[in-house]
Design a protein around this motif. Structure first.
Motif, PDB file in Angstrom:
ATOM      1  N   VAL A 143       0.854  -1.179   0.000  1.00 51.16           N
ATOM      2  CA  VAL A 143       0.000   0.000   0.000  1.00 51.16           C
ATOM      3  C   VAL A 143       0.895   1.235   0.000  1.00 51.16           C
ATOM      4  N   PHE A 144       0.299   2.372  -0.403  1.00 53.25           N
ATOM      5  CA  PHE A 144       1.020   3.639  -0.380  1.00 53.25           C
ATOM      6  C   PHE A 144       0.694   4.388   0.912  1.00 53.25           C
ATOM      7  N   GLN A 145       1.724   4.911   1.580  1.00 52.45           N
ATOM      8  CA  GLN A 145       1.541   5.702   2.796  1.00 52.45           C
ATOM      9  C   GLN A 145       2.129   7.090   2.578  1.00 52.45           C
ATOM     10  N   TYR A 146       1.324   8.118   2.821  1.00 52.13           N
ATOM     11  CA  TYR A 146       1.795   9.489   2.636  1.00 52.13           C
ATOM     12  C   TYR A 146       2.746   9.871   3.759  1.00 52.13           C
ATOM     13  N   THR A 147       3.877  10.475   3.387  1.00 54.60           N
ATOM     14  CA  THR A 147       4.897  10.844   4.371  1.00 54.60           C
ATOM     15  C   THR A 147       5.208  12.331   4.351  1.00 54.60           C
ATOM     16  N   GLY A 148       4.452  13.125   3.587  1.00 56.62           N
ATOM     17  CA  GLY A 148       4.739  14.551   3.465  1.00 56.62           C
ATOM     18  C   GLY A 148       4.050  15.381   4.531  1.00 56.62           C
ATOM     19  N   SER A 149       4.020  16.683   4.288  1.00 55.66           N
ATOM     20  CA  SER A 149       3.429  17.618   5.241  1.00 55.66           C
ATOM     21  C   SER A 149       1.912  17.649   5.095  1.00 55.66           C
ATOM     22  N   GLY A 150       1.268  18.572   5.827  1.00 56.35           N
ATOM     23  CA  GLY A 150      -0.179  18.610   5.899  1.00 56.35           C
ATOM     24  C   GLY A 150      -0.869  18.739   4.552  1.00 56.35           C
ATOM     25  N   ILE A 151      -2.051  18.109   4.443  1.00 56.74           N
ATOM     26  CA  ILE A 151      -2.827  18.111   3.200  1.00 56.74           C
ATOM     27  C   ILE A 151      -3.991  19.081   3.348  1.00 56.74           C
ATOM     28  N   THR A 152      -4.143  19.953   2.353  1.00 56.18           N
ATOM     29  CA  THR A 152      -5.236  20.918   2.335  1.00 56.18           C
ATOM     30  C   THR A 152      -5.926  20.861   0.981  1.00 56.18           C
ATOM     31  N   ALA A 153      -7.037  21.581   0.876  1.00 56.97           N
ATOM     32  CA  ALA A 153      -7.730  21.643  -0.412  1.00 56.97           C
ATOM     33  C   ALA A 153      -6.846  22.267  -1.480  1.00 56.97           C
ATOM     34  N   ASP A 154      -5.941  23.158  -1.067  1.00 55.19           N
ATOM     35  CA  ASP A 154      -5.077  23.840  -2.026  1.00 55.19           C
ATOM     36  C   ASP A 154      -3.970  22.936  -2.573  1.00 55.19           C
ATOM     37  N   ASN A 155      -3.497  22.004  -1.759  1.00 55.52           N
ATOM     38  CA  ASN A 155      -2.392  21.151  -2.238  1.00 55.52           C
ATOM     39  C   ASN A 155      -2.819  19.709  -2.487  1.00 55.52           C
ATOM     40  N   GLU A 156      -4.125  19.485  -2.575  1.00 54.82           N
ATOM     41  CA  GLU A 156      -4.652  18.121  -2.751  1.00 54.82           C
ATOM     42  C   GLU A 156      -4.089  17.450  -4.001  1.00 54.82           C
ATOM     43  N   ARG A 157      -4.139  18.149  -5.119  1.00 51.43           N
ATOM     44  CA  ARG A 157      -3.634  17.564  -6.363  1.00 51.43           C
ATOM     45  C   ARG A 157      -2.133  17.313  -6.276  1.00 51.43           C
ATOM     46  N   ALA A 158      -1.409  18.305  -5.768  1.00 51.36           N
ATOM     47  CA  ALA A 158       0.046  18.164  -5.657  1.00 51.36           C
ATOM     48  C   ALA A 158       0.421  17.010  -4.737  1.00 51.36           C
ATOM     49  N   THR A 159      -0.391  16.780  -3.712  1.00 50.54           N
ATOM     50  CA  THR A 159      -0.123  15.672  -2.793  1.00 50.54           C
ATOM     51  C   THR A 159      -0.206  14.334  -3.511  1.00 50.54           C
ATOM     52  N   LEU A 160      -1.270  14.152  -4.283  1.00 53.18           N
ATOM     53  CA  LEU A 160      -1.456  12.867  -4.947  1.00 53.18           C
ATOM     54  C   LEU A 160      -0.472  12.670  -6.093  1.00 53.18           C
ATOM     55  N   ARG A 161      -0.059  13.755  -6.731  1.00 56.35           N
ATOM     56  CA  ARG A 161       0.876  13.631  -7.837  1.00 56.35           C
ATOM     57  C   ARG A 161       2.336  13.748  -7.399  1.00 56.35           C
ATOM     58  N   GLY A 162       2.596  14.036  -6.149  1.00 53.13           N
ATOM     59  CA  GLY A 162       3.963  14.231  -5.685  1.00 53.13           C
ATOM     60  C   GLY A 162       4.664  12.938  -5.310  1.00 53.13           C
TER      61      GLY A 162
END
Length: 459
Positions: A357-376
């Protein structure tokens, strides 16, 4: 819900001829994930497949079939004889900002010492999906075309187109099928095309390349909800197709997972529902052949960003036991609990009952960085043992931080079935196979320009 939540596992759109523009392609990213999941295949959040980057993918388990055609099972395992394969047919995708070009190539070495020679590939001048028999016959579905093409591998390692069948009379405008594994070889004289445009299965003859008949999948529709079809799993003579759903009223993810179970001995279809989960888009199997279905990472991201609606379904894993036609009521794994409330999604195939599975390890997720989070590239790959997920959850070594646009497959290498994880750069300019023979310690294998597809052994 934003268009982002409608992306597929591999974000792809209409393709252009790109092999002659390699310098441009390698320096460009794909900006098309608003509408689809990830290159060529996909998985998903709330949109189309992760080429839907917010809706879902992958599976496997070789079917016990010896038809003379040879098949690759729906989840990505070569079902050929356990002999030493000397060559493989692999697909791939090159991407610009808004398009994909598919290619097919023959490779002799899947290790890190191997390479892809773009001057020797067969270009498919558009987005594509493909299925390969273990005898070297490739069936290709293409975006913006109603035809399935057949390509045959010769002893000279060249692929030659030798036939096609048009599905236009059945209402088909594109045979891409959302980038899913929609072309399935049943036996030597029958193949299925799972039509996501018109919710039907078109039966065609894989040798004569002509339509035989068709039957309906209309039961996949749900009143008041939009749906997206997922990858197909083969269980013996049965094909299991699942879908994920979103409310037409507010576009929020629905707590509905529906499976269509197609019996290829008589083309009958059984439908079964589960309402404990949401945005299921991936599938894998354990050592016993039981099917596991996991939520797309996009659901967990949207929940963390606060854009998933007031009562979003939980990202989870469900199970359909081998040979059964119901979801297992005793099995439910909440993905976020594997990492103590973390952002977790996806489900990739491993060996001996292992999965990833994929586990997110970055900083906080917001509506503004939602796309960047999934594509990062702020995601780690974690190993789980199916059936004992909580106690076996552990970071996999040897792969580093990745984007959650990945895939998995297994193929014959030196007479053994070897699992591979596909990892890609966030802009899809390059990717790599990772040998997962050691479930916790992955090993770098063949690297690709663009987004790698699966490799299929040819005998």
């Amino acid at each position: 819900m934003s268009n982002f939540m409608r992306e597929m596992w591999w974000p792809r759109g209409s393709l252009v001829s790109a092999l002659g523009l390699m310098a441009i392609i390698i320096s460009s990213g794909c900006g098309d994930d608003d509408e689809r999941d990830g290159p060529p295949a996909d998985s998903g959040s709330a949109d189309a497949a992760m080429l839907d980057a917010a809706r879902g993918e992958d599976a496997k388990t070789p079917p016990p079939i010896d038809s003379g055609v040879g098949v690759v099972d729906a989840a990505g395992i070569d079902a050929g004889p356990q002999q030493v394969a000397k060559r493989w047919i692999a697909g791939g995708w090159l991407t610009t900002d808004d398009s994909y070009t598919g290619f097919l190539t023959v490779v002799k070495d899947l290790s890190a010492a191997g390479s892809i020679d773009l001057s020797q590939v067969v270009e498919i001048p558009d987005d594509m999906t493909h299925t390969v028999s273990d005898q070297g016959v490739v069936y290709v579905g293409i975006n913006d075309k109603p035809t399935i093409e057949r390509w045959v591998l010769g002893s000279d390692d060249k692929l030659t187109k030798d036939g096609e069948v048009s599905l236009r009379t059945r209402g088909i405008t594109s045979t891409l099928g959302g980038g899913r594994n929609v072309i399935q070889l049943v036996d030597a004289e029958r193949a299925y095309y799972f039509d996501n445009e018109n919710l039907q299965v078109i039966v065609f003859h894989p040798l004569r390349m002509e339509i035989l008949t068709a039957f309906s999948l209309a039961g996949m529709e749900a009143e008041g909800q939009e749906h997206a079809l997922n990858f197909i799993h083969r269980d013996g003579n049965r094909f299991i197709l699942t879908a994920r759903y979103w409310s037409l009223a507010d576009e929020s993810s629905s707590p509905l997972v529906r499976a269509a179970i197609v019996d290829s001995t008589n083309d009958s279809v059984t439908y079964v529902d589960d309402t404990r989960c949401g945005n299921v888009a991936f599938n894998v199997t354990d050592s016993a052949g039981n099917l596991y279905l996991g939520s797309h990472p996009g659901l967990a991201v949207s929940i963390a960003a606060g854009t998933a609606g007031p009562n979003p379904p939980k990202p989870c894993i469900l199970r359909i036991n081998k040979g059964q036609s119901t979801f297992d009521p005793s099995y439910f794994v909440e993905l976020g609990q594997l990492a103590s409330g973390g952002v977790v999604g996806g489900l990739l195939q491993g060996i001996d009952g292992n999965a990833y599975v994929f586990q997110y390890t970055g900083s906080g997720i917001t509506a503004d960085n939602e796309r960047a989070t999934l594509r990062g590239e702020d995601w780690a790959l974690a190993r789980i043992k199916l059936g004992d997920e909580r106690s076996t959850f552990a970071r996999a070594n040897g792969i580093g931080a990745v984007t959650p646009y990945g895939s998995s497959f297994s193929t014959n290498v030196n007479g053994k079935i070897v699992p591979f994880i596909i990892g890609v750069k966030a802009d899809f300019s390059a990717g790599r196979y990772y040998d997962a023979s050691d479930a916790l310690n992955l090993k770098e294998a063949l690297s690709f320009p663009g987004f790698p597809g699966h490799a299929h052994a040819v005998y």
